[in-house]
Design a protein around this motif. Structure first.
Motif, PDB file in Angstrom:
ATOM      1  N   UNK A 274      -6.681  -2.858  -1.978  1.00  0.00           N
ATOM      2  CA  UNK A 274      -6.742  -2.601  -0.691  1.00  0.00           C
ATOM      3  C   UNK A 274      -5.943  -3.483   0.291  1.00  0.00           C
ATOM      4  N   UNK A 275      -5.195  -4.463  -0.446  1.00  0.00           N
ATOM      5  CA  UNK A 275      -4.374  -5.167   0.331  1.00  0.00           C
ATOM      6  C   UNK A 275      -2.771  -5.216  -0.287  1.00  0.00           C
ATOM      7  N   UNK A 276      -1.842  -5.642   0.347  1.00  0.00           N
ATOM      8  CA  UNK A 276      -0.414  -5.735  -0.001  1.00  0.00           C
ATOM      9  C   UNK A 276       0.084  -6.915   0.925  1.00  0.00           C
ATOM     10  N   UNK A 277       1.075  -7.587  -0.103  1.00  0.00           N
ATOM     11  CA  UNK A 277       1.842  -8.721   0.519  1.00  0.00           C
ATOM     12  C   UNK A 277       3.147  -8.073   1.211  1.00  0.00           C
ATOM     13  N   UNK A 278       2.901  -8.196   2.502  1.00  0.00           N
ATOM     14  CA  UNK A 278       4.089  -7.395   3.365  1.00  0.00           C
ATOM     15  C   UNK A 278       5.266  -8.578   3.375  1.00  0.00           C
ATOM     16  N   UNK A 279       6.512  -8.123   3.449  1.00  0.00           N
ATOM     17  CA  UNK A 279       7.660  -9.170   3.757  1.00  0.00           C
ATOM     18  C   UNK A 279       8.120  -8.704   4.996  1.00  0.00           C
ATOM     19  N   UNK A 280       8.272  -9.533   5.904  1.00  0.00           N
ATOM     20  CA  UNK A 280       8.744  -9.427   7.265  1.00  0.00           C
ATOM     21  C   UNK A 280      10.314 -10.131   7.331  1.00  0.00           C
ATOM     22  N   UNK A 281      11.032  -9.343   8.034  1.00  0.00           N
ATOM     23  CA  UNK A 281      12.611 -10.034   8.301  1.00  0.00           C
ATOM     24  C   UNK A 281      12.791 -10.043   9.681  1.00  0.00           C
ATOM     25  N   UNK A 282      12.941 -11.301  10.138  1.00  0.00           N
ATOM     26  CA  UNK A 282      13.101 -11.498  11.506  1.00  0.00           C
ATOM     27  C   UNK A 282      14.298 -12.264  11.747  1.00  0.00           C
ATOM     28  N   UNK A 283      15.197 -11.971  12.816  1.00  0.00           N
ATOM     29  CA  UNK A 283      16.333 -12.675  13.316  1.00  0.00           C
ATOM     30  C   UNK A 283      15.935 -13.712  14.294  1.00  0.00           C
TER      31      UNK A 283
ATOM     32  N   UNK B 235      -1.554  -8.371   4.011  1.00  0.00           N
ATOM     33  CA  UNK B 235      -2.288  -7.222   4.929  1.00  0.00           C
ATOM     34  C   UNK B 235      -3.274  -6.392   4.311  1.00  0.00           C
ATOM     35  N   UNK B 236      -4.254  -5.516   4.934  1.00  0.00           N
ATOM     36  CA  UNK B 236      -4.859  -4.600   4.611  1.00  0.00           C
ATOM     37  C   UNK B 236      -4.055  -3.268   4.463  1.00  0.00           C
ATOM     38  N   UNK B 237      -4.123  -2.487   3.379  1.00  0.00           N
ATOM     39  CA  UNK B 237      -3.220  -1.361   3.410  1.00  0.00           C
ATOM     40  C   UNK B 237      -3.926  -0.201   4.483  1.00  0.00           C
ATOM     41  N   UNK B 238      -2.764   0.518   4.831  1.00  0.00           N
ATOM     42  CA  UNK B 238      -3.174   1.565   5.817  1.00  0.00           C
ATOM     43  C   UNK B 238      -4.448   2.439   4.969  1.00  0.00           C
TER      44      UNK B 238
END
Length: 421
Positions: free
Chosen positions: A309-318, A329-332
């Motif tokens: 039900x959940x996933x480790x999301x990777x975010x890339x920000x500058x 995050x909880x999956x869609x």
């Protein structure tokens, strides 16, 4: 086409017009003077030209009837369609008759979803002739329907002799969308812009029409977002700003809720495990739209949610101190709606609130109507698979891959005595 075929078409059209005339008189509908004058002038002109031809020695008596049939067949869309659709009232009978005349094309019939096509076929759509012209470009609202759940408008563009950008363009296979002429679209309900109505349960969208110079605009407002439901009658202004045209387009009319039977269910049935709970709250069915309200509730802290039900999301920000970070995050979460014949409804759109512990994720979703009245409805929740960086995982046909959650599947019975006016 030979004269006898024209005579047959003319006779059929005359019969339809006579039938509609009797129908209008029965309902005490007054034909506007402008409409009557245009019809009289049109027939007088055709008869006059036919008399001139019929007086020639080489012209048989049938020439008059032949020319009349030719004129009616060729000009019916331009003249009869204009004066009848341009009047204040078009009955379902005449609306269906006009659709059978050449050049009178229905956006809903040719490009709409199953619900709009059904409404068009059953004569539930309101034909209009609203149009505004600026700088040689004409925008026209040709059809409207409001079934109490969603408001749908067919918008068309005519360029005249100009060559300008299309009104609507589709996304290409490589994921790009060619430029179109739309700069801004808005709808005003009783004078208030819907773009100013903040909330998770208000949805405005648009999609392709019958060609590149037409489009379908759809709007849903759900009272769960804090705003009142749309009334049975309201003033509507369709606002459009086009690229290269200084003055915006504004087309105004009064919209009435279509009178049709509806079926409303409030099952309030849930399925749950130690992590999540899924509830079917309300189902509203019309011949045009199926609206479903559901909730997903997270029963544990996010850190305790399993990978199902959940996933480790990777975010890339500058920007900011955390240029690259990972967030759980909880999956869609979504669901499919299946009738008792195994047919899945098509999703039209929807909205909802984000999920957090013990804070239900409320969802208001729109689907196409059921092809036949169902005896049972099955709800099959699923998650949409994504890569850690947030990209959709697609199958061989380009569809977003689903991972079904059978532990939350719900089937409800549909009583046959819940129709509402």
């Amino acid at each position: 086409m030979n004269p006898s075929e024209f005579e047959k078409q003319a006779q059929e059209l005359d019969e339809k017009l006579q039938s509609e005339k009797e129908h209008l008189e029965a309902e005490m509908v007054v034909i506007p003077d402008l409409v009557r004058q245009r019809l009289d002038a049109f027939y007088t002109q055709m008869e006059s030209e036919a008399d001139l031809l019929s007086n020639r020695p080489s012209s048989p008596r049938s020439v008059k009837r032949f020319l009349r049939g030719t004129a009616i067949t060729a000009a019916s869309a331009a003249v009869i369609g204009f004066v009848i659709i341009g009047s204040a009232f078009v009955s379902p009978t005449m609306a269906e008759s006009l659709k059978q005349v050449p050049l009178v094309d229905s956006v809903f019939k040719l490009a709409g979803d199953f619900g709009l096509q059904t409404a068009d076929r059953k004569g539930l759509v309101t034909p209009t002739n609203l149009s505004v012209t600026h700088d040689g470009i004409t925008l026209k609202v040709s059809q409207i329907i409001f079934d109490g759940t969603r408001l749908v408008v067919a918008l068309e563009k005519q360029d005249g002799e100009q060559k300008v950008l299309p009104l609507f363009t589709k996304v290409t296979p490589d994921g790009k969308k060619p430029e179109d002429i739309i700069e801004k679209i808005d709808l005003f309900i009783n004078g208030k812009s819907i773009l100013s109505e903040n909330g998770p349960f208000n949805s405005l969208g648009w999609g392709p029409g019958k060609d590149s110079n037409s489009m379908i605009i759809s709007y849903m407002r759900d009272p769960a977002g804090g705003l009142p439901a749309l009334p049975k009658q309201f003033d509507l202004k369709v606002y459009a700003k086009l690229k290269g045209v200084a003055e915006p387009f504004a087309l105004q009319t009064t919209v009435y809720k279509t009178k049709l039977a509806s079926k409303v269910l409030q099952p309030q049935i849930s399925k749950a495990n130690q992590y999540l709970k899924f509830t079917v709250d309300r189902v509203e069915m019309t011949p045009v739209t199926t609206k479903i309200l559901t909730t997903f509730t997270m029963l544990v802290d996010l850190k305790d949610m399993p990978d199902d039900y959940a996933i480790e999301r990777k975010y890339i920000s500058t920007e900011g101190p955390h240029k690259n970070y990972t967030k759980k995050e909880v999956k869609h979460l979504d669901y499919a709606v299946i009738d008792d014949q195994g047919r899945e409804l098509e999703i039209l759109g929807g909205s909802g609130k984000s999920i957090s512990k013990n804070q239900p994720e409320q969802m208001a979703m729109l689907f196409t109507p059921f092809a036949d009245p169902p005896k049972k409805i099955t709800f099959k929740p699923y998650t949409l698979l994504m890569t850690p960086d947030g990209r959709a995982i697609l199958d061989a046909k380009g569809h977003w891959v689903r991972q079904y959650l059978p532990e939350f599947e719900i089937t409800i019975d549909v009583p046959q005595n819940t129709n509402q006016p």
